[in-house]
Design a protein around this motif. Structure first.
Motif, mmCIF file in Angstrom:
data_model
loop_
_atom_site.group_PDB
_atom_site.id
_atom_site.type_symbol
_atom_site.label_atom_id
_atom_site.label_comp_id
_atom_site.label_asym_id
_atom_site.label_seq_id
_atom_site.Cartn_x
_atom_site.Cartn_y
_atom_site.Cartn_z
ATOM 1 N N ALA A 1 0.829 -1.202 0.000
ATOM 2 C CA ALA A 1 0.000 0.000 0.000
ATOM 3 C C ALA A 1 0.869 1.260 0.000
ATOM 4 O O ALA A 1 0.613 2.218 -0.722
ATOM 5 C CB ALA A 1 -0.934 -0.012 1.222
ATOM 6 N N ILE A 2 1.917 1.224 0.817
ATOM 7 C CA ILE A 2 2.829 2.369 0.892
ATOM 8 C C ILE A 2 3.524 2.609 -0.452
ATOM 9 O O ILE A 2 3.651 3.753 -0.912
ATOM 10 C CB ILE A 2 3.890 2.121 2.015
ATOM 11 C CG1 ILE A 2 3.232 2.264 3.396
ATOM 12 C CG2 ILE A 2 5.071 3.067 1.871
ATOM 13 C CD1 ILE A 2 2.778 3.668 3.743
ATOM 14 N N ALA A 3 3.919 1.525 -1.102
ATOM 15 C CA ALA A 3 4.605 1.653 -2.395
ATOM 16 C C ALA A 3 3.709 2.363 -3.407
ATOM 17 O O ALA A 3 4.137 3.304 -4.098
ATOM 18 C CB ALA A 3 5.006 0.268 -2.915
ATOM 19 N N HIS A 4 2.425 1.921 -3.503
ATOM 20 C CA HIS A 4 1.492 2.577 -4.418
ATOM 21 C C HIS A 4 1.346 4.066 -4.083
ATOM 22 O O HIS A 4 1.260 4.911 -4.968
ATOM 23 C CB HIS A 4 0.098 1.910 -4.342
ATOM 24 C CG HIS A 4 0.027 0.640 -5.119
ATOM 25 N ND1 HIS A 4 -0.339 -0.564 -4.546
ATOM 26 C CD2 HIS A 4 0.267 0.371 -6.425
ATOM 27 C CE1 HIS A 4 -0.336 -1.508 -5.467
ATOM 28 N NE2 HIS A 4 0.041 -0.981 -6.608
ATOM 29 N N PHE A 5 1.303 4.336 -2.802
ATOM 30 C CA PHE A 5 1.075 5.701 -2.324
ATOM 31 C C PHE A 5 2.242 6.630 -2.686
ATOM 32 O O PHE A 5 2.047 7.742 -3.183
ATOM 33 C CB PHE A 5 0.837 5.657 -0.808
ATOM 34 C CG PHE A 5 0.727 6.987 -0.141
ATOM 35 C CD1 PHE A 5 -0.342 7.841 -0.423
ATOM 36 C CD2 PHE A 5 1.665 7.398 0.807
ATOM 37 C CE1 PHE A 5 -0.455 9.071 0.225
ATOM 38 C CE2 PHE A 5 1.552 8.613 1.452
ATOM 39 C CZ PHE A 5 0.491 9.459 1.163
#
Lengths: 296, 296, 296, 296
Positions: B35-39
């Motif tokens: 999720a953090i990577a996408h963000f």
């Protein structure tokens, strides 16, 4: 077009009136002298039994309380099928089980008489105003003729399928209606108890996925829907005992085809409970009373 | 405006994306590295815990799975309330019980921080498109500010009342939704078994008193509503287990205020049964499977 | 044997009394001064908090309203596990969810303290008379010791399985009880309305396949079962709100393991409705009121 | 005593056999040639229609599938009332609605013929063994005579009240039975999923307030009750479709007197669902399948 109209009660009387207003000749029968009196005052011609009325007609409309009356009027001792000519058309607007009208239509077919079902929605107000919805079950080739007969009484005449399909559509619709009304009652009562303003809650529901006829047009919480029975003590609506009758038809029909109605089975009993408690004549949206504390 | 966004999952990630697209600075946190990577790819700035993200912000938005996570993020060890400045605004878009957010808002109020609830409807599709409906519970004087924050993510921002009213509206709406969907499933399955064409039946219902969101927009019978999950094997919809969660919140809230939910209590268990049978991920309109004979 | 008894209310106070009557030393704690007064009059030794009572004991018995109190007493700030010696035994007779006691027992196990669940049936009458049934969840090797502790308070001490099994047995039993009571209420009310003598009807049921505890021992129709609450205005029985609590535990536990309770979900709401109508303190057999016309 | 026995199917055939074994003369009728063959082999005298059989008799026993058959046999074209002498006795052991037998008895009374209802419990096994329970509705002065007739077929002959009371007792009993079986299924399935040993759980229930015929004698969990259908794949029991029929009678009778059956309405639909899924012939304790995950 010569019409015989059998069953001149709260609904039938008003429907026949609209036919008379359209300039048609209507031969009528009802067991009630009061009903007959209203009918003749409006220009109808009254007879001593269904058969006598039907002898003068090539179209018969029936609007009766239950399947046994429909059977009696078509197939009984003074039944209309015995006197109707080949090519006649019969339209039953009673709300009954689909099988009964199929059986009667099969008898009619042998005599070259087309019989179809056309139960209504819209209540006594729609009957009076000539704005009923008719859910018609008939062979396609007869639909146009049915439509022309029903036109003075309704604004929405829907072809649902073969004979019986009108009844099927009506009981399925009213099954959903009876459940969704109770659902809205639960949701509105819960919201109010939790402290949200009922107007605000209804606003959200009606612009969201909970919206339904019962939340928009006939919200059971007083003061939400303009002109809904909730705003006048649940009077002059669709009586709980009539909803109970229609749910009974749904459950009976479902039983015949081995189809379960889990919510329908429960909700029928909730309306039964409401009737037992003395609310049979109130609009069925009064089901919300089961979700409110009893007044002191 | 400096925004901290806590909870960047299926819903939150897409919502934060729309904030970034609107040119805003977003400080984010999530437990999931994916999720953090996408963000961060989308331009967000990631932090090691909620507090670190909130330190840079004057507005916090939370989108979390359940009440315990919301409590933790606001009041826990690395909770955001410990670092926010007076005058900050917090918006919780999670779907949780109304009491929890009221309790948290009371803590915030002592610090001069306004905390409100704004649960959403519209699903992941609405989150992506920025067309969510937000049901906002907040003091009237804060609503305009909330609206300006939520605007890039939603097309319909409704003020439901004081803090908690957004959650109340959502659980009441979804209670009605869960019941009416099962009602439509019963009615459609009954009609089909009785022999009416499902298209014709849906047509009648949708122009009559049985109509509801579940019959019009998301009919459980395949092929009736354009783009409804029923037409694609009940995939990509509102998962049955999420409906089950929301019904659980309704029943829990009802229990706290001693309010009965007769249909709600039953329908929760019907969705539970559906989950037990392996359909937790399917759209909740797959409840119609309980009314159809098992395939050979 | 030195016993600490935490929770000296309606049930716990009477249970502790029986331990004192058996000549045992009992160290006690309760938040209520009235409860403490009764306890010390009977010979118990009172303390300012659970920990202080437990310091003197090698056996702890807890009888508390809900899971949160149980957690607090075992694991909280003044919790008993902090002071108990290796080899101590704890018996929780509260009715709570199975998972909580399993979690607490796991903590105890690390310290060499055996913790088991032993919820009761028999109510305040059984507590007073020392005739309770204990449903014990514990490792087999501890059962004999548990039995010797509970003996002065019960006549029926059943080993149900591992830790938690006592709670499971109780909630499953009470789930069946709550449903079957409503079933008997429906059947008795129906029979009476149809005109059969209730005594005769109960006689048939109790010698036939409808017989159950609710029809034989606690028949909801007044005058059928000797000494049943129905004969005294539904007073002094198993309060509807306690049945509601136990059904809530069943449904919560079922939700955790994704198990549907179709009748349970409905019946919980029926008892909730009964409570809303002001009958929370009446015996749960007063559910029969929902099946009787309201009195004028 | 000359007996006519109308309806020699699964139940009636075995019952008539016991009368023949007791040395009585039995004149019989059935539509099925197979049934007639078994009957004559056993010493019965067969006739071409009910009337012919009844002409030789002063006592008539009927055991028929539904109310319409009972009406036909008593009042129809070849009906027995047309030929019976004053002073004759008729006993209807069919399970039908209470009103039908009251109506027929009123016709009989005008001819000086006593007609009573005596539905049975005990199934085909009890019919064969002569151990049926008869629930008799009749005027008190006729009960002794009824008893003497039924004695060779039953071990338990209960006087329930006036004509119709036998049917009332039976439908109320079976209403409770149908609900409590589903309750036990829910409780056993929940317990098993939560991890308690089903034997231990059943042990607790059966010595506690959840005990009922369905938990003790016919537990739906395999291997609990000796000889219960659950132990043999739910075969050779009380077929689900027969339970469904009896629940239908209860709900129909309740509707006639405006009595709600909240659990009854739901449970009828659960058995209907079970039938739809192909289990109509299985013992009704197979309702437990609705609470178990589908096998892979």
């Amino acid at each position: 077009m010569n019409i015989a109209f059998i069953g001149l009660g709260n609904m039938g009387g008003k429907m026949a009136h609209n036919l008379l207003n359209a300039g048609l000749t209507v031969h009528g029968f009802d067991l009630s002298e009061v009903a007959i009196a209203h009918f003749t005052e409006a220009g109808g011609i009254a007879y001593a039994n269904p058969q006598a009325a039907a002898e003068r007609a090539d179209v018969v409309i029936t609007m009766l309380p239950a399947a046994k009356h429909v059977k009696e009027v078509y197939l009984g001792e003074n039944g209309v099928l015995a006197v109707l000519k080949t090519g006649s058309l019969c339209i039953d607007s009673s709300t009954i089980d689909p099988q009964t009208i199929k059986d009667i239509a099969a008898v009619g077919a042998k005599q070259g008489i087309q019989i179809c079902d056309a139960p209504v929605s819209g209540g006594t107000i729609g009957a009076q105003a000539g704005t009923l919805t008719f859910m018609v079950g008939t062979q396609s080739n007869a639909f146009e003729r049915v439509q022309s007969v029903l036109k003075p009484m309704g604004k929405n005449i829907v072809h649902c399928g073969e004979v019986g399909a009108g009844q099927i559509a009506k009981i399925c619709n009213n099954l959903i209606l009876g459940i969704s009304m109770a659902a809205v009652a639960e949701g509105m009562a819960l919201g109010a108890k939790l402290g949200i303003d009922p107007q605000a809650l209804a606003g959200v529901i009606n612009s969201s996925s909970g919206r339904c006829w019962s939340s928009e047009i006939c919200n059971p919480w007083p003061g939400i829907s303009a002109n809904a029975p909730a705003g006048r003590g649940y009077s002059d609506g669709f009586a709980t005992q009539l909803m109970l009758k229609d749910l009974g038809l749904a459950i009976e029909a479902a039983g015949q085809v081995k189809q379960p109605l889990l919510l329908g089975g429960l909700v029928q009993q909730l309306y039964q409970q409401l009737c037992m408690q003395g609310n049979a004549q109130l609009d069925f949206s009064s089901i919300i009373q089961q979700y409110l504390p009893k007044e002191a």
